[in-house]
Design a protein around this motif. Structure first.
Motif, PDB file in Angstrom:
ATOM      1  N   LEU A  15       0.972  -1.191  -0.039  1.00  0.00           N
ATOM      2  CA  LEU A  15      -0.030  -0.073  -0.117  1.00  0.00           C
ATOM      3  C   LEU A  15       0.978   1.322   0.134  1.00  0.00           C
ATOM      4  N   PRO A  16       0.530   1.969  -0.609  1.00  0.00           N
ATOM      5  CA  PRO A  16       1.073   3.586  -0.507  1.00  0.00           C
ATOM      6  C   PRO A  16       1.094   4.167   0.858  1.00  0.00           C
ATOM      7  N   THR A  17       1.660   5.341   1.001  1.00  0.00           N
ATOM      8  CA  THR A  17       1.728   6.054   2.163  1.00  0.00           C
ATOM      9  C   THR A  17       0.510   7.107   1.995  1.00  0.00           C
ATOM     10  N   GLY A  18      -0.472   7.351   3.125  1.00  0.00           N
ATOM     11  CA  GLY A  18      -1.566   7.982   3.073  1.00  0.00           C
ATOM     12  C   GLY A  18      -1.015   9.374   2.825  1.00  0.00           C
ATOM     13  N   ARG A  19      -2.103  10.357   2.257  1.00  0.00           N
ATOM     14  CA  ARG A  19      -1.548  11.876   2.068  1.00  0.00           C
ATOM     15  C   ARG A  19      -2.594  12.700   2.654  1.00  0.00           C
ATOM     16  N   PHE A 192       5.548  -0.775 -22.645  1.00  0.00           N
ATOM     17  CA  PHE A 192       5.690   0.428 -21.815  1.00  0.00           C
ATOM     18  C   PHE A 192       6.662  -0.051 -20.558  1.00  0.00           C
ATOM     19  N   ALA A 193       6.441  -1.297 -20.179  1.00  0.00           N
ATOM     20  CA  ALA A 193       7.631  -1.771 -19.192  1.00  0.00           C
ATOM     21  C   ALA A 193       9.120  -1.822 -19.789  1.00  0.00           C
ATOM     22  N   ALA A 194       8.972  -2.443 -21.081  1.00  0.00           N
ATOM     23  CA  ALA A 194      10.332  -2.451 -21.635  1.00  0.00           C
ATOM     24  C   ALA A 194      11.009  -0.712 -21.787  1.00  0.00           C
ATOM     25  N   LEU A 195      10.085   0.004 -22.192  1.00  0.00           N
ATOM     26  CA  LEU A 195      10.503   1.555 -22.147  1.00  0.00           C
ATOM     27  C   LEU A 195      11.104   1.931 -20.979  1.00  0.00           C
ATOM     28  N   MET A 196      10.288   1.597 -19.837  1.00  0.00           N
ATOM     29  CA  MET A 196      10.945   1.885 -18.599  1.00  0.00           C
ATOM     30  C   MET A 196      12.255   1.458 -18.160  1.00  0.00           C
ATOM     31  N   ALA A 197      12.307   0.168 -18.524  1.00  0.00           N
ATOM     32  CA  ALA A 197      13.421  -0.651 -18.343  1.00  0.00           C
ATOM     33  C   ALA A 197      14.766   0.044 -19.041  1.00  0.00           C
ATOM     34  N   ASP A 198      14.491   0.484 -20.025  1.00  0.00           N
ATOM     35  CA  ASP A 198      15.250   1.093 -21.181  1.00  0.00           C
ATOM     36  C   ASP A 198      15.896   2.306 -20.667  1.00  0.00           C
ATOM     37  N   LEU A 199      14.951   3.109 -19.990  1.00  0.00           N
ATOM     38  CA  LEU A 199      15.488   4.449 -19.379  1.00  0.00           C
ATOM     39  C   LEU A 199      15.732   4.178 -18.057  1.00  0.00           C
ATOM     40  N   GLY A 200      16.023   3.082 -17.581  1.00  0.00           N
ATOM     41  CA  GLY A 200      16.636   2.967 -16.255  1.00  0.00           C
ATOM     42  C   GLY A 200      15.553   2.867 -14.886  1.00  0.00           C
ATOM     43  N   LEU A 201      14.389   2.782 -15.523  1.00  0.00           N
ATOM     44  CA  LEU A 201      13.196   2.953 -14.585  1.00  0.00           C
ATOM     45  C   LEU A 201      12.692   1.597 -13.875  1.00  0.00           C
ATOM     46  N   ASP A 202      12.218   1.443 -12.769  1.00  0.00           N
ATOM     47  CA  ASP A 202      11.661   0.491 -12.413  1.00  0.00           C
ATOM     48  C   ASP A 202      10.238   0.190 -12.938  1.00  0.00           C
ATOM     49  N   PRO A 203      10.065  -0.980 -13.826  1.00  0.00           N
ATOM     50  CA  PRO A 203       8.818  -1.216 -14.424  1.00  0.00           C
ATOM     51  C   PRO A 203       7.718  -2.092 -13.643  1.00  0.00           C
ATOM     52  N   THR A 204       8.073  -2.020 -12.344  1.00  0.00           N
ATOM     53  CA  THR A 204       7.092  -2.829 -11.565  1.00  0.00           C
ATOM     54  C   THR A 204       5.885  -2.117 -11.535  1.00  0.00           C
ATOM     55  N   TYR A 205       4.667  -2.803 -11.715  1.00  0.00           N
ATOM     56  CA  TYR A 205       3.317  -1.927 -11.508  1.00  0.00           C
ATOM     57  C   TYR A 205       3.037  -1.206 -10.279  1.00  0.00           C
ATOM     58  N   ASN A 206       2.689   0.010 -10.553  1.00  0.00           N
ATOM     59  CA  ASN A 206       2.440   0.840  -9.229  1.00  0.00           C
ATOM     60  C   ASN A 206       3.697   1.280  -8.513  1.00  0.00           C
ATOM     61  N   HIS A 207       4.757   1.052  -8.984  1.00  0.00           N
ATOM     62  CA  HIS A 207       6.105   1.075  -8.358  1.00  0.00           C
ATOM     63  C   HIS A 207       6.214   2.824  -8.000  1.00  0.00           C
ATOM     64  N   TYR A 208       5.529   3.650  -8.980  1.00  0.00           N
ATOM     65  CA  TYR A 208       5.844   5.159  -8.784  1.00  0.00           C
ATOM     66  C   TYR A 208       4.417   5.820  -8.075  1.00  0.00           C
ATOM     67  N   LEU A 209       3.798   4.987  -7.564  1.00  0.00           N
ATOM     68  CA  LEU A 209       2.336   5.541  -6.742  1.00  0.00           C
ATOM     69  C   LEU A 209       2.906   6.515  -5.870  1.00  0.00           C
ATOM     70  N   ASP A 210       3.554   6.337  -4.938  1.00  0.00           N
ATOM     71  CA  ASP A 210       3.870   7.455  -3.839  1.00  0.00           C
ATOM     72  C   ASP A 210       4.506   8.506  -4.509  1.00  0.00           C
ATOM     73  N   ALA A 211       5.258   8.382  -5.772  1.00  0.00           N
ATOM     74  CA  ALA A 211       5.809   9.462  -6.361  1.00  0.00           C
ATOM     75  C   ALA A 211       4.782  10.296  -7.220  1.00  0.00           C
ATOM     76  N   THR A 212       3.914   9.781  -7.466  1.00  0.00           N
ATOM     77  CA  THR A 212       2.956  10.530  -8.727  1.00  0.00           C
ATOM     78  C   THR A 212       1.921  11.699  -7.954  1.00  0.00           C
ATOM     79  N   SER A 213       1.690  12.728  -8.708  1.00  0.00           N
ATOM     80  CA  SER A 213       1.348  13.644  -8.165  1.00  0.00           C
ATOM     81  C   SER A 213      -0.316  13.378  -8.372  1.00  0.00           C
ATOM     82  N   ALA A 214      -1.397  14.156  -7.639  1.00  0.00           N
ATOM     83  CA  ALA A 214      -2.741  14.037  -7.635  1.00  0.00           C
ATOM     84  C   ALA A 214      -3.258  14.362  -9.124  1.00  0.00           C
TER      85      ALA A 214
END
Ligand code: FE2
Ligand code: FE2
Length: 337
Positions: A15-19, A192-214
């Motif tokens: 689960l993400p951190t509450g906001r 899209f996951a392959a694109l992310m991996a190519d850019l050195g990003l973590d392609p795990t589903y929902n990995h960037y949920l805490d980082a993403t804006s409202a």
């Protein structure tokens, strides 16, 4: 392209951190069993900012239970009546706000006509990235969009049982392409996951949920909202048409941007694939899905237009925020990469 990327094979994220009050109480409750936990309620629900971090994250978490879920959260929460009551209260605030803030057209033709005009001096994120974007900005943009693209086409499937005849056939034909036309490694979410991996990003589903804006969460929540409600089938179709119409030229700009930034073929391929595919999808959705649906159910016209307007409204808000933070030399993510 035979390799399988981890987007769909990894465990769900925690689960993400509450906001805020609502999302905080929700994530606290979800680690317990349904029935034995206190869900958010009362004033905090009624007064939450419909576009704010707290409401948007809470809504995202509620919806995620219908997709891949979160690790450590009981499956039974998906249809827990108390949780659905909370979700409904959040949805009402969001939908009421969208209806009053986004609606600009009564008729789908007028709404769609505006999408077909590509301004020469475009001001969107893809224009910026093509012209002058730096690698860190491209990576941030992809991290935001991963919330959407790793569930690409998923919420649109929910509309299929609500369509008949040609509209259903045309919608299924587009979805078949989105899901790789029979090939697991061609599923657009996997590309899209392959694109992310190519850019050195973590392609795990929902990995960037805490980082993403409202503002990005609102874009994704809108498609879940429209997908899950039969009453909003017209708006879902309008939303889908908007995605397909605007995708082809934007994908071309993003492919150019990635090439200029020295990205690998896997990264560029996601967008070059969409340049051609979405030029076709646009026609199929406009003439196959919308025209046939409105022939059968002319009363849905205003809602198809609303789906277009709401998508443009939320995507513009997201783009505005990203470009604004970049202009100030700041990260557009809540947690910089
Ligand atoms: Fe796609
Ligand atoms: Fe498409």
């Amino acid at each position: 392209m035979s390799e399988t990327h981890p987007a769909t094979i990894s465990q769900p994220m925690p689960l993400p951190t509450g906001r805020g009050e609502v999302s905080g109480a929700l994530v606290d409750a979800l680690v317990r069993e349904p029935g034995g936990a206190t869900l958010p309620g009362g004033q905090s629900l009624r007064e939450a900012d419909p576009y704010g971090d707290d409401l948007q994250l809470a809504l995202y978490v509620c919806y995620e239970l219908h997709y891949q879920g979160f690790s450590g959260v009981a499956d039974a929460w998906e249809w827990d009546p108390e949780l659905l009551r909370v979700r409904q209260a959040l949805e009402r605030r969001f939908l009421d706000a969208l209806r009053s803030d986004a609606t600009t057209h009564d008729a789908p033709d007028a709404a769609v006509a505006e999408l077909l005009v590509e301004p020469a001096d475009g001001t969107g994120v893809s224009h910026f990235l093509r012209r002058e974007g730096e690698l860190w900005q491209m990576r941030e943009y992809i991290a935001h969009r991963s919330l959407y693209q790793l569930k690409e086409a998923d919420p649109h499937v929910w509309v299929l049982p609500r369509l008949r005849g040609q509209a259903k056939a045309a919608m299924a034909a587009v979805e078949y392409d989105e899901f790789g036309a029979g090939h697991g490694d061609r599923v657009h979410a996997e590309l899209f996951a392959a694109l992310m991996a190519d850019l050195g990003l973590d392609p795990t589903y929902n990995h960037y949920l805490d980082a993403t804006s409202a503002r990005m969460l609102a874009v994704v929540n809108m498609m879940s909202l429209l997908g899950l409600h039969r009453a909003l089938r017209g708006a879902l179709v309008g939303h889908f048409a908007t995605v397909e119409i605007t995708s082809s030229p934007a994908s071309d700009r993003l492919a150019q941007a990635l090439r200029r930034l020295g990205a690998g073929e896997a990264a560029v391929f996601f967008y070059t694939e969409h340049v051609e595919a979405d030029a076709v999808h646009e026609q199929v959705v406009r003439h196959g899905v919308i025209d046939d649906l409105l022939k059968r159910e002319p009363g849905l016209a205003a809602d198809v237009a609303f789906g277009v307007d709401a998508t443009v409204f939320l995507e513009d808000r997201f783009a505005e925020e990203v470009l604004d933070t970049w202009r100030k030399g700041r990260s557009s993510l809540r947690v910089p990469l």
